[in-house]
Design a protein around this motif. Structure first.
Motif, PDB file in Angstrom:
ATOM      1  N   GLN A  90       0.737  -1.404   0.349  1.00 33.23           N
ATOM      2  CA  GLN A  90       0.003  -0.031  -0.274  1.00 33.23           C
ATOM      3  C   GLN A  90       0.559   1.208   0.141  1.00 33.23           C
ATOM      4  OE1 GLN A  90      -3.055   0.196   3.242  1.00 33.23           O
ATOM      5  NE2 GLN A  90      -4.024   1.920   2.255  1.00 33.23           N
ATOM      6  N   TYR A  91       1.281   1.320   1.292  1.00 28.99           N
ATOM      7  CA  TYR A  91       3.028   2.599   0.207  1.00 28.99           C
ATOM      8  C   TYR A  91       3.561   2.336  -0.609  1.00 28.99           C
ATOM      9  CZ  TYR A  91       2.020   2.117   5.953  1.00 28.99           C
ATOM     10  OH  TYR A  91       1.503   2.272   7.297  1.00 28.99           O
ATOM     11  N   ILE A  92       3.619   1.404  -0.874  1.00 26.54           N
ATOM     12  CA  ILE A  92       4.342   1.418  -2.472  1.00 26.54           C
ATOM     13  C   ILE A  92       3.683   2.703  -3.265  1.00 26.54           C
ATOM     14  CG2 ILE A  92       5.274  -0.128  -4.853  1.00 26.54           C
ATOM     15  CD1 ILE A  92       6.843  -1.622  -2.150  1.00 26.54           C
ATOM     16  N   ARG A  93       2.264   1.817  -3.485  1.00 21.17           N
ATOM     17  CA  ARG A  93       1.585   2.420  -4.368  1.00 21.17           C
ATOM     18  C   ARG A  93       0.689   3.583  -4.322  1.00 21.17           C
ATOM     19  NH1 ARG A  93      -1.514  -1.985  -2.430  1.00 21.17           N
ATOM     20  NH2 ARG A  93      -1.614  -3.743  -3.798  1.00 21.17           N
ATOM     21  N   LYS A  94       1.108   3.765  -3.332  1.00 27.41           N
ATOM     22  CA  LYS A  94       1.433   5.575  -2.685  1.00 27.41           C
ATOM     23  C   LYS A  94       2.140   6.783  -3.074  1.00 27.41           C
ATOM     24  CE  LYS A  94      -2.412   5.375   1.299  1.00 27.41           C
ATOM     25  NZ  LYS A  94      -2.334   5.447   2.545  1.00 27.41           N
ATOM     26  N   ASP A  95       3.558   5.318  -3.064  1.00 28.57           N
ATOM     27  CA  ASP A  95       4.752   5.847  -3.312  1.00 28.57           C
ATOM     28  C   ASP A  95       4.418   6.498  -5.248  1.00 28.57           C
ATOM     29  OD1 ASP A  95       5.274   6.918  -0.688  1.00 28.57           O
ATOM     30  OD2 ASP A  95       6.697   5.073  -0.949  1.00 28.57           O
ATOM     31  N   LYS A  96       3.998   5.053  -5.530  1.00 27.75           N
ATOM     32  CA  LYS A  96       4.016   5.851  -7.064  1.00 27.75           C
ATOM     33  C   LYS A  96       3.126   6.053  -7.482  1.00 27.75           C
ATOM     34  CE  LYS A  96       2.862   2.562 -11.052  1.00 27.75           C
ATOM     35  NZ  LYS A  96       2.250   0.954 -11.431  1.00 27.75           N
ATOM     36  N   GLU A  97       2.217   6.338  -7.195  1.00 26.32           N
ATOM     37  CA  GLU A  97       0.765   7.093  -7.819  1.00 26.32           C
ATOM     38  C   GLU A  97       1.561   8.672  -7.032  1.00 26.32           C
ATOM     39  OE1 GLU A  97      -2.582   6.856  -4.750  1.00 26.32           O
ATOM     40  OE2 GLU A  97      -3.267   4.854  -5.711  1.00 26.32           O
ATOM     41  N   LEU A  98       1.944   9.574  -5.845  1.00 31.15           N
ATOM     42  CA  LEU A  98       3.017  10.571  -6.187  1.00 31.15           C
ATOM     43  C   LEU A  98       3.920  10.626  -6.977  1.00 31.15           C
ATOM     44  CD1 LEU A  98       3.341  10.858  -2.042  1.00 31.15           C
ATOM     45  CD2 LEU A  98       1.804  11.747  -3.450  1.00 31.15           C
ATOM     46  N   VAL A  99       4.218   9.552  -7.007  1.00 30.64           N
ATOM     47  CA  VAL A  99       5.690   9.914  -8.392  1.00 30.64           C
ATOM     48  C   VAL A  99       5.019   9.907  -9.691  1.00 30.64           C
ATOM     49  CG1 VAL A  99       7.567   8.861  -9.601  1.00 30.64           C
ATOM     50  CG2 VAL A  99       7.575   8.501  -7.423  1.00 30.64           C
ATOM     51  N   LEU A 100       3.814   9.676  -9.842  1.00 27.49           N
ATOM     52  CA  LEU A 100       2.913   9.588 -11.499  1.00 27.49           C
ATOM     53  C   LEU A 100       2.485  11.767 -11.341  1.00 27.49           C
ATOM     54  CD1 LEU A 100       1.176   5.840 -11.665  1.00 27.49           C
ATOM     55  CD2 LEU A 100       3.103   7.073 -12.865  1.00 27.49           C
ATOM     56  N   ALA A 101       1.904  11.261  -9.797  1.00 30.07           N
ATOM     57  CA  ALA A 101       1.052  13.036 -10.124  1.00 30.07           C
ATOM     58  C   ALA A 101       2.660  14.337 -10.409  1.00 30.07           C
ATOM     59  CB  ALA A 101       0.566  12.719  -8.759  1.00 30.07           C
ATOM     60  N   GLN A 102       3.693  14.128  -9.577  1.00 35.64           N
ATOM     61  CA  GLN A 102       4.934  14.150 -10.313  1.00 35.64           C
ATOM     62  C   GLN A 102       5.285  14.362 -11.254  1.00 35.64           C
ATOM     63  OE1 GLN A 102       7.790  14.199  -6.878  1.00 35.64           O
ATOM     64  NE2 GLN A 102       6.492  14.230  -5.496  1.00 35.64           N
ATOM     65  N   LEU A 103       5.012  13.456 -11.872  1.00 39.05           N
ATOM     66  CA  LEU A 103       5.341  13.045 -13.138  1.00 39.05           C
ATOM     67  C   LEU A 103       4.903  14.059 -14.530  1.00 39.05           C
ATOM     68  CD1 LEU A 103       7.740  11.596 -15.006  1.00 39.05           C
ATOM     69  CD2 LEU A 103       6.028   9.932 -15.206  1.00 39.05           C
ATOM     70  N   ARG A 104       4.193  13.918 -14.411  1.00 38.56           N
ATOM     71  CA  ARG A 104       2.544  14.463 -14.848  1.00 38.56           C
ATOM     72  C   ARG A 104       2.639  15.682 -14.989  1.00 38.56           C
ATOM     73  NH1 ARG A 104      -1.101  10.275 -13.290  1.00 38.56           N
ATOM     74  NH2 ARG A 104      -1.758  11.685 -11.226  1.00 38.56           N
ATOM     75  N   LYS A 105       2.436  16.350 -13.673  1.00 34.63           N
ATOM     76  CA  LYS A 105       2.935  17.765 -13.669  1.00 34.63           C
ATOM     77  C   LYS A 105       4.337  18.445 -14.150  1.00 34.63           C
ATOM     78  CE  LYS A 105       3.523  21.390  -9.812  1.00 34.63           C
ATOM     79  NZ  LYS A 105       3.356  21.464  -8.395  1.00 34.63           N
ATOM     80  N   LEU A 106       5.170  17.175 -14.260  1.00 34.92           N
ATOM     81  CA  LEU A 106       6.583  17.918 -14.637  1.00 34.92           C
ATOM     82  C   LEU A 106       6.200  17.904 -16.248  1.00 34.92           C
ATOM     83  CD1 LEU A 106       9.319  15.983 -12.472  1.00 34.92           C
ATOM     84  CD2 LEU A 106       9.251  18.431 -12.660  1.00 34.92           C
ATOM     85  N   LYS A 107       5.780  17.007 -16.488  1.00 35.69           N
ATOM     86  CA  LYS A 107       4.978  16.770 -18.340  1.00 35.69           C
ATOM     87  C   LYS A 107       4.469  17.922 -18.427  1.00 35.69           C
ATOM     88  CE  LYS A 107       5.832  11.508 -18.980  1.00 35.69           C
ATOM     89  NZ  LYS A 107       5.069  10.231 -19.265  1.00 35.69           N
ATOM     90  N   ALA A 108       3.512  18.501 -17.804  1.00 33.41           N
ATOM     91  CA  ALA A 108       2.499  19.396 -17.835  1.00 33.41           C
ATOM     92  C   ALA A 108       3.189  20.656 -18.118  1.00 33.41           C
ATOM     93  CB  ALA A 108       2.013  19.674 -17.602  1.00 33.41           C
ATOM     94  N   GLN A 109       4.584  21.184 -17.139  1.00 31.50           N
ATOM     95  CA  GLN A 109       5.344  21.818 -17.213  1.00 31.50           C
ATOM     96  C   GLN A 109       5.982  22.240 -18.389  1.00 31.50           C
ATOM     97  OE1 GLN A 109       7.424  22.131 -12.836  1.00 31.50           O
ATOM     98  NE2 GLN A 109       5.317  22.601 -12.364  1.00 31.50           N
ATOM     99  N   ARG A 110       6.802  21.226 -18.664  1.00 28.96           N
ATOM    100  CA  ARG A 110       7.798  20.712 -19.694  1.00 28.96           C
ATOM    101  C   ARG A 110       6.825  21.487 -21.270  1.00 28.96           C
ATOM    102  NH1 ARG A 110      10.055  15.572 -21.377  1.00 28.96           N
ATOM    103  NH2 ARG A 110       8.147  14.701 -22.401  1.00 28.96           N
TER     104      ARG A 110
END
Length: 219
Positions: A12-32
């Protein structure tokens, strides 16, 4: 049992971390993507402004070259005085200059001082320009006077030619040189002047008939 629960918590912790990483990745892609679009817009704007600047500078260069060519052409038509003394001093006397300054007092502000500094280098140019403009106006005025004199001379010449020639237009007007059957077309006096004893006899008058008129009526 405990081991399975720990594994589930870790997952469950890994899933949460994955979701956070994916959210940050999407945010970085949008900023890029946004930064790339902004850079593209800035590049297009910079290109357009650069082209406009190059065109404006090219116009200035062409205008400068044209001015230099015109200056070379005008140099050929300058008088000897203009070649020796191209820039004349003011024709106003100190009293007249002071009178003009008193009539139009103007405070020297900072903006006006900047304008004066910018146009200081053009002072000699405006002197020559104003001199040429005044000469042009003087020549135009003289041209008008000569046209008026020419019109008067043409009218006098036409009246003279009408007086020595025969035409339908001349015959319809009063002409002292045109005499037919000892009579002219001028108004005749009402009565002959009376002479007193001792007066000199009037001078003998001779009637002149145009040969062209006689021939036209004879033929």
């Amino acid at each position: 049992m405990v081991h399975g629960r720990e594994s589930e918590d870790q997952n469950q912790y890994i899933r949460k971390d994955k979701e956070l990483v994916l959210a940050q990745l999407r945010k970085l892609k949008a900023q890029r993507t946004q930064a790339r679009e902004l850079s593209q817009e800035n590049l297009v704007k910079l290109t357009l402004e650069s082209n406009a600047t190059l065109k404006a500078l090219r116009k200035i260069v062409d205008k400068g070259e044209k001015i230099l060519k015109l200056a070379e052409i005008c140099r050929k038509f300058e008088t000897e005085e203009e070649k020796v003394l191209p820039f004349y001093s003011s024709v106003l006397t100190p009293e007249e200059q002071k009178e003009i300054e008193d009539m139009h007092p103007e405070e020297l502000t900072e903006e006006l001082a900047k304008v004066i500094v910018n146009y200081t280098g053009m002072e000699n140019f405006w002197k020559r320009y104003n001199k040429v403009k005044l000469e042009q106006l003087s020549l135009q005025h003289r041209h008008g006077q000569l046209l008026e004199i020419n019109g008067k001379l043409r009218a006098m010449l036409r009246r003279y030619l009408d007086g020595i020639s025969v035409s339908d237009e001349v015959l319809s007007q009063l002409n002292p040189l045109f005499i037919v059957n000892h009579r002219s077309n001028l108004p005749q006096p009402l009565s002959a002047p009376t002479t007193q004893p001792g007066d000199r006899p009037p001078p003998t008058t001779y009637n002149i008939t145009e040969a062209a008129h006689v021939i036209s009526h004879t033929l």
